[in-house]
Write an enzyme that holds these catalytic residues in place. Structure first.
Site, PDB file in Angstrom:
ATOM      1  N   GLU A 142       0.852  -1.194   0.000  1.00  0.00           N
ATOM      2  CA  GLU A 142       0.000   0.000   0.000  1.00  0.00           C
ATOM      3  C   GLU A 142       0.886   1.242   0.000  1.00  0.00           C
ATOM      4  OE1 GLU A 142      -2.384   1.590  -0.716  1.00  0.00           O
ATOM      5  OE2 GLU A 142      -3.979   1.614   0.782  1.00  0.00           O
ATOM      6  N   ASP A 192      -1.558  10.935  -4.839  1.00  0.00           N
ATOM      7  CA  ASP A 192      -2.178  12.039  -5.578  1.00  0.00           C
ATOM      8  C   ASP A 192      -2.915  13.015  -4.660  1.00  0.00           C
ATOM      9  OD1 ASP A 192      -4.397  10.295  -4.879  1.00  0.00           O
ATOM     10  OD2 ASP A 192      -5.594  11.464  -6.290  1.00  0.00           O
ATOM     11  N   ASP A 236      -3.001   5.599   7.022  1.00  0.00           N
ATOM     12  CA  ASP A 236      -3.398   6.863   7.646  1.00  0.00           C
ATOM     13  C   ASP A 236      -4.288   6.509   8.844  1.00  0.00           C
ATOM     14  OD1 ASP A 236      -3.789   9.641   7.886  1.00  0.00           O
ATOM     15  OD2 ASP A 236      -5.463   9.638   6.504  1.00  0.00           O
TER      16      ASP A 236
HETATM   17  P1  5GP Z   1      -6.812   5.221   5.661  1.00  0.00           P
HETATM   18  O1  5GP Z   1      -7.979   4.328   5.417  1.00  0.00           O
HETATM   19  O2  5GP Z   1      -5.636   4.543   6.319  1.00  0.00           O
HETATM   20  O3  5GP Z   1      -7.215   6.460   6.389  1.00  0.00           O
HETATM   21  O4  5GP Z   1      -6.386   5.802   4.269  1.00  0.00           O
HETATM   22  C1  5GP Z   1      -5.592   5.156   3.397  1.00  0.00           C
HETATM   23  C2  5GP Z   1      -5.673   5.823   2.047  1.00  0.00           C
HETATM   24  O5  5GP Z   1      -5.920   7.229   2.154  1.00  0.00           O
HETATM   25  C3  5GP Z   1      -4.370   5.695   1.334  1.00  0.00           C
HETATM   26  O6  5GP Z   1      -4.308   4.528   0.570  1.00  0.00           O
HETATM   27  C4  5GP Z   1      -4.346   6.935   0.483  1.00  0.00           C
HETATM   28  O7  5GP Z   1      -5.021   6.681  -0.725  1.00  0.00           O
HETATM   29  C5  5GP Z   1      -5.131   7.949   1.259  1.00  0.00           C
HETATM   30  N1  5GP Z   1      -4.260   8.878   2.017  1.00  0.00           N
HETATM   31  C6  5GP Z   1      -4.103   8.957   3.345  1.00  0.00           C
HETATM   32  N2  5GP Z   1      -3.221   9.925   3.682  1.00  0.00           N
HETATM   33  C7  5GP Z   1      -2.810  10.453   2.524  1.00  0.00           C
HETATM   34  C8  5GP Z   1      -1.866  11.483   2.195  1.00  0.00           C
HETATM   35  O8  5GP Z   1      -1.205  12.131   3.016  1.00  0.00           O
HETATM   36  N3  5GP Z   1      -1.715  11.754   0.858  1.00  0.00           N
HETATM   37  C9  5GP Z   1      -2.397  11.073  -0.116  1.00  0.00           C
HETATM   38  N4  5GP Z   1      -2.175  11.430  -1.361  1.00  0.00           N
HETATM   39  N5  5GP Z   1      -3.293  10.104   0.162  1.00  0.00           N
HETATM   40  C10 5GP Z   1      -3.478   9.791   1.462  1.00  0.00           C
END
Ligand code: 5GP
Length: 180
Positions: free
Chosen positions: A99, A159, A103
């Site tokens: 991945e 992105d 986040d």
């Molecule tokens: P989670 O479910 O862990 O909150 O989010 C994961 C997804 O959120 C990642 O695969 C990515 O697509 C997006 N994401 C989270 N933080 C960032 C960031 O700082 N920059 C970007 N471009 N995408 C993020």
């Protein structure tokens, strides 16, 4: 080198190259030639995935999945949608998810639950970036490139509204781009 959309470089291309070599060596040592099914999460992980994948030894398969928890903004909706499922079954396989970033952990904990229900031999998680301070659900990566602070980053596959994936470094996006 970059325009004013970019605040600064957070992790350089050279640092990523070095860390990807270390991680691939660690994966090779841990699996010791056991077959691996690498599951790349589209689209953000694609650049980093190639760095790791080309260094893996032995019997390695590659499949892709596409998930979405973000709209066009910088905050997760908390809802995960599966846009593309795997093409092959995973039962009995050693699944290694690659991945771009962990986040809140919501996307990957959803994915791991979906894959666990398909009876793989094992599941491990590799991510280029980790923002541990943002975690909403408990989730730990097995192979992490870099822990980063709570900043919205782009580049190296990541992105903002489908832009900046081509930047060679992981960069902090200027708030002026999304706080309009
Ligand atoms: P989670 O479910 O862990 O909150 O989010 C994961 C997804 O959120 C990642 O695969 C990515 O697509 C997006 N994401 C989270 N933080 C960032 C960031 O700082 N920059 C970007 N471009 N995408 C993020």
């Amino acid at each position: 080198m970059y325009n004013s959309d970019i605040e600064k470089i957070l992790v350089s291309n050279a640092e990523i190259a070095k860390r990807a070599e270390e991680i691939a060596a660690q994966i090779n040592a841990d699996y010791k030639g056991k077959p691996i099914l690498v599951v790349g999460i589209l689209r953000g992980a694609s650049i980093f995935l190639a760095d790791i994948f080309k260094r893996l030894e032995g019997d390695v398969e590659l499949d892709f999945m596409s998930l979405s928890s973000y709209g066009s903004g910088t905050n997760s909706s908390g809802e995960v949608k599966m846009i593309k499922d795997l093409s092959e079954p995973v039962d009995g396989k050693n699944v290694l998810i690659i991945e771009d970033i962990i986040d809140t952990g919501i996307t990957l904990s959803y994915l791991i639950k979906v894959l666990e229900a398909r009876n793989p031999e094992s599941i491990k998680l590799c991510a280029l970036l980790d923002k541990p301070s943002r975690r909403k659900v408990e989730l730990k990566g097995d192979y992490i490139g870099f822990e980063i602070p709570d900043e919205y980053v782009v580049g190296y596959g990541l992105d903002y509204a489908e832009k900046y994936r081509n930047l060679p470094d992981v960069c902090v996006l200027s708030k002026t781009v999304y706080e309009k």
